[in-house]
Design a protein around this motif. Structure first.
Motif, short mmCIF file in Angstrom:
data_model
loop_
_atom_site.label_atom_id
_atom_site.label_comp_id
_atom_site.label_asym_id
_atom_site.label_seq_id
_atom_site.Cartn_x
_atom_site.Cartn_y
_atom_site.Cartn_z
N CYS A 1 -1.53 94.06 12.54
CA CYS A 1 -1.59 92.74 13.19
C CYS A 1 -0.21 92.10 13.25
CB CYS A 1 -2.60 91.85 12.49
SG CYS A 1 -4.31 92.34 12.82
N ALA A 2 0.62 92.33 12.25
CA ALA A 2 1.98 91.78 12.27
C ALA A 2 2.76 92.36 13.44
CB ALA A 2 2.70 92.07 10.95
N ILE A 3 2.67 93.66 13.62
CA ILE A 3 3.43 94.31 14.69
C ILE A 3 2.86 93.99 16.07
CG2 ILE A 3 4.08 96.56 15.65
CD1 ILE A 3 4.14 97.54 12.68
N LEU A 4 1.55 93.82 16.14
CA LEU A 4 0.89 93.62 17.44
C LEU A 4 0.56 92.16 17.73
CD1 LEU A 4 -1.60 96.63 17.11
CD2 LEU A 4 0.51 96.57 18.49
N HIS A 5 1.00 91.22 16.89
CA HIS A 5 0.49 89.85 16.99
C HIS A 5 0.77 89.15 18.31
CE1 HIS A 5 4.54 88.62 15.52
NE2 HIS A 5 4.29 87.48 16.13
N ASP A 6 1.79 89.54 19.04
CA ASP A 6 2.12 88.91 20.32
C ASP A 6 1.76 89.76 21.53
OD1 ASP A 6 3.11 86.45 19.43
OD2 ASP A 6 5.11 87.26 19.09
N ILE A 7 1.14 90.90 21.33
CA ILE A 7 0.96 91.86 22.41
C ILE A 7 0.00 91.38 23.49
CG2 ILE A 7 -0.90 93.27 21.39
CD1 ILE A 7 0.87 95.75 22.28
N ILE A 8 -1.06 90.68 23.12
CA ILE A 8 -2.00 90.16 24.12
C ILE A 8 -1.39 88.94 24.81
CG2 ILE A 8 -4.27 89.09 24.47
CD1 ILE A 8 -5.31 90.90 22.20
N GLU B 1 -7.82 101.30 20.67
CA GLU B 1 -6.77 102.05 19.98
C GLU B 1 -6.67 101.78 18.49
OE1 GLU B 1 -2.89 102.40 21.89
OE2 GLU B 1 -3.82 101.71 23.76
N PHE B 2 -7.01 100.54 18.07
CA PHE B 2 -6.75 100.15 16.68
C PHE B 2 -7.99 99.64 15.94
CE2 PHE B 2 -2.75 99.89 18.95
CZ PHE B 2 -1.91 100.59 18.11
N GLY B 3 -9.10 99.46 16.62
CA GLY B 3 -10.33 99.01 15.99
C GLY B 3 -10.57 97.52 16.13
N ALA B 4 -11.82 97.14 15.84
CA ALA B 4 -12.25 95.75 16.04
C ALA B 4 -11.53 94.78 15.12
CB ALA B 4 -13.76 95.64 15.84
N ALA B 5 -11.30 95.15 13.87
CA ALA B 5 -10.66 94.21 12.93
C ALA B 5 -9.25 93.85 13.39
CB ALA B 5 -10.62 94.80 11.52
N VAL B 6 -8.49 94.84 13.85
CA VAL B 6 -7.13 94.59 14.33
C VAL B 6 -7.18 93.76 15.62
CG1 VAL B 6 -5.01 95.64 15.23
CG2 VAL B 6 -6.13 96.61 13.21
N ALA B 7 -8.05 94.16 16.55
CA ALA B 7 -8.16 93.42 17.82
C ALA B 7 -8.57 91.97 17.58
CB ALA B 7 -9.16 94.12 18.74
N ASN B 8 -9.52 91.75 16.69
CA ASN B 8 -9.94 90.38 16.38
C ASN B 8 -8.81 89.59 15.72
OD1 ASN B 8 -12.52 90.76 17.43
ND2 ASN B 8 -13.36 91.40 15.46
N VAL C 1 -5.52 90.13 16.10
CA VAL C 1 -4.51 89.85 17.14
C VAL C 1 -4.99 88.74 18.06
CG1 VAL C 1 -3.28 90.82 19.12
CG2 VAL C 1 -3.48 92.15 17.01
N MET C 2 -6.27 88.77 18.40
CA MET C 2 -6.80 87.72 19.28
C MET C 2 -6.73 86.35 18.60
SD MET C 2 -7.77 87.79 22.31
CE MET C 2 -8.17 86.46 23.39
N ILE D 1 -7.68 81.66 13.18
CA ILE D 1 -7.09 82.50 12.14
C ILE D 1 -7.87 82.36 10.84
CG2 ILE D 1 -5.05 82.74 10.63
CD1 ILE D 1 -3.36 82.03 13.18
N LYS D 2 -8.27 81.14 10.51
CA LYS D 2 -8.99 80.90 9.25
C LYS D 2 -10.37 81.55 9.23
CE LYS D 2 -8.29 77.36 6.73
NZ LYS D 2 -8.10 76.06 6.09
N GLN D 3 -10.88 81.94 10.39
CA GLN D 3 -12.17 82.65 10.45
C GLN D 3 -12.00 84.15 10.21
OE1 GLN D 3 -13.76 81.58 14.29
NE2 GLN D 3 -14.21 79.49 13.66
N ASN D 4 -10.77 84.59 10.03
CA ASN D 4 -10.45 85.99 9.81
C ASN D 4 -10.04 86.22 8.36
OD1 ASN D 4 -10.15 87.81 12.46
ND2 ASN D 4 -9.87 85.66 12.99
N PRO D 5 -9.91 87.48 7.96
CA PRO D 5 -9.50 87.78 6.58
C PRO D 5 -8.09 87.25 6.28
CG PRO D 5 -10.25 89.77 7.72
CD PRO D 5 -10.19 88.68 8.74
N PRO D 6 -7.76 87.10 5.01
CA PRO D 6 -6.44 86.57 4.61
C PRO D 6 -5.26 87.38 5.14
CG PRO D 6 -7.83 86.91 2.67
CD PRO D 6 -8.61 87.36 3.86
N GLU D 7 -5.47 88.65 5.45
CA GLU D 7 -4.39 89.45 6.00
C GLU D 7 -3.88 88.87 7.33
OE1 GLU D 7 -6.63 92.01 3.16
OE2 GLU D 7 -7.23 90.60 4.72
#
Length: 189
Positions: free
Chosen positions: A68-75, A88-95, A97-98, A119-125
């Motif tokens: 997510c750090a590397i892809l955070h601005d891709i969308i 390519e990276f799975g639902a957790a990563v896509a969610n 990044v979104m 962001i707060k609805q997602n895991p601490p990562e």
């Protein structure tokens, strides 16, 4: 990756490289605003901040945080879609990044609060990524920013810190120092 490598890291170099190559291709030709520095440099710095935190906060899902750090601005900044990231990276990563992607349909002054809420609805990562992103961005502001923009940017940093500090004590402390240091830019332009 063998067992001793897994114990040494809570993230995989292969997963890092996959995300890095995707981001490098997608952001090719982009530069950090106000500079000639390739945009991938920003993504590398954000991931470096996350990796530093992961070395201390070992209970975190490092692969999720780093991707997510590397892809955070891709969308937000390229033609890459949510569906493409999910495939390519799975639902957790896509969610993740979104959640880190600003909603361009909202007025600019509402975008940060909306993003922080998602962001707060997602895991601490995912929280870690936003903290690391603002740490990376709290450098000397671009020469074309006026004093009002600089002050607002610092205030946004405080807003991010207050909302997400529980996501990573290490990164929260780094962000607090960066916010304090950024005061120097708020007094003169």
């Amino acid at each position: 990756m063998n067992i001793s490598q897994r114990k040494a890291n809570n993230w995989s170099q292969e997963i890092y490289l996959k995300a890095f190559h995707k981001a490098a291709k997608a952001h090719h030709g982009q530069t950090i605003p106000g500079s000639q520095i390739p945009y991938i440099t920003h993504l590398s710095i954000v991931s470096m901040e996350v990796i530093a935190a992961l070395s201390i906060e070992r209970e975190r899902d490092g692969d999720l945080a780093i991707q997510c750090a590397i892809l955070h601005d891709i969308i937000e900044d390229t033609n890459t879609t949510f569906a493409e990231i999910k495939t390519e990276f799975g639902a957790a990563v896509a969610n993740g990044v979104m959640a880190l992607t600003k909603n361009a349909h909202l007025d600019k002054h509402l975008q940060m609060a909306d993003s922080l809420q998602r962001i707060k609805q997602n895991p601490p990562e995912i929280w870690m990524v936003k903290l690391a992103d603002r740490i990376s961005n709290l450098q000397a502001p671009p020469h074309y920013w006026d004093l009002n923009k600089i002050i607002k940017y610092r205030e946004e940093g405080i807003q991010i810190y207050e909302a997400l500090q529980d996501g990573s004590p290490f990164l929260a402390a780094r962000l607090a120092r960066k916010i304090e240091d950024y005061k120097i830019f708020c007094t003169s332009v």
